[in-house]
Design a protein around this motif. Structure first.
Motif, mmCIF file in Angstrom:
data_model
loop_
_atom_site.group_PDB
_atom_site.id
_atom_site.type_symbol
_atom_site.label_atom_id
_atom_site.label_comp_id
_atom_site.label_asym_id
_atom_site.label_seq_id
_atom_site.Cartn_x
_atom_site.Cartn_y
_atom_site.Cartn_z
ATOM 1 N N ALA A 184 -21.072 13.403 -12.551
ATOM 2 C CA ALA A 184 -21.098 14.728 -11.919
ATOM 3 C C ALA A 184 -20.787 15.822 -12.941
ATOM 4 O O ALA A 184 -21.444 16.868 -12.962
ATOM 5 C CB ALA A 184 -20.099 14.773 -10.762
ATOM 6 N N ILE A 185 -19.811 15.579 -13.788
ATOM 7 C CA ILE A 185 -19.459 16.555 -14.829
ATOM 8 C C ILE A 185 -20.635 16.732 -15.788
ATOM 9 O O ILE A 185 -20.971 17.858 -16.176
ATOM 10 C CB ILE A 185 -18.194 16.101 -15.581
ATOM 11 N N LYS A 186 -21.278 15.645 -16.148
ATOM 12 C CA LYS A 186 -22.426 15.710 -17.064
ATOM 13 C C LYS A 186 -23.561 16.517 -16.436
ATOM 14 O O LYS A 186 -24.160 17.364 -17.099
ATOM 15 C CB LYS A 186 -22.902 14.301 -17.409
ATOM 16 N N ARG A 187 -23.867 16.247 -15.158
ATOM 17 C CA ARG A 187 -24.940 16.988 -14.482
ATOM 18 C C ARG A 187 -24.607 18.481 -14.430
ATOM 19 O O ARG A 187 -25.464 19.321 -14.686
ATOM 20 C CB ARG A 187 -25.174 16.443 -13.080
ATOM 21 N N GLU A 188 -23.357 18.821 -14.113
ATOM 22 C CA GLU A 188 -22.955 20.229 -14.057
ATOM 23 C C GLU A 188 -23.079 20.888 -15.423
ATOM 24 O O GLU A 188 -23.594 21.999 -15.539
ATOM 25 C CB GLU A 188 -21.523 20.340 -13.552
#
Length: 89
Positions: A80-84
């Motif tokens: 999720a952090i990577k996608r954001e």
């Protein structure tokens, strides 16, 4: 970790060292120490002995009891952090 490539002269001086060797500059000032792998392994085994499976299980239970996360939850959070982060480019 930095790496120093030994020349033939220094390699000859250290070859066969079974104990810690002081390394000094031309003026005699100690600039460091060479620790052979076997000595370092003995030191590390005393400082950080391997944990038993019971100790690992107890640590896992303690982490989860205090709000820890499973590996799957951690990986999902990282995704999720990577996608954001990628969406901000």
């Amino acid at each position: 970790m930095r790496r120093i490539v030994l020349d033939a002269e220094l390699r000859a001086k250290l070859n066969g060292a079974t104990a810690v060797v002081e390394v000094a500059d031309e003026a005699g000032n100690v600039v460091g120490r060479y620790v052979p792998d076997e000595v370092l392994e003995r030191i590390m085994a005393r400082l950080l002995p391997p944990l038993s499976s019971e100790e690992l299980a107890a640590a896992r239970r303690e982490m989860l009891a205090h709000g820890g996360v499973t590996s799957a939850e951690l990986l999902a959070g990282l995704d999720a952090i990577k996608r954001e982060w990628e969406s901000r480019r």
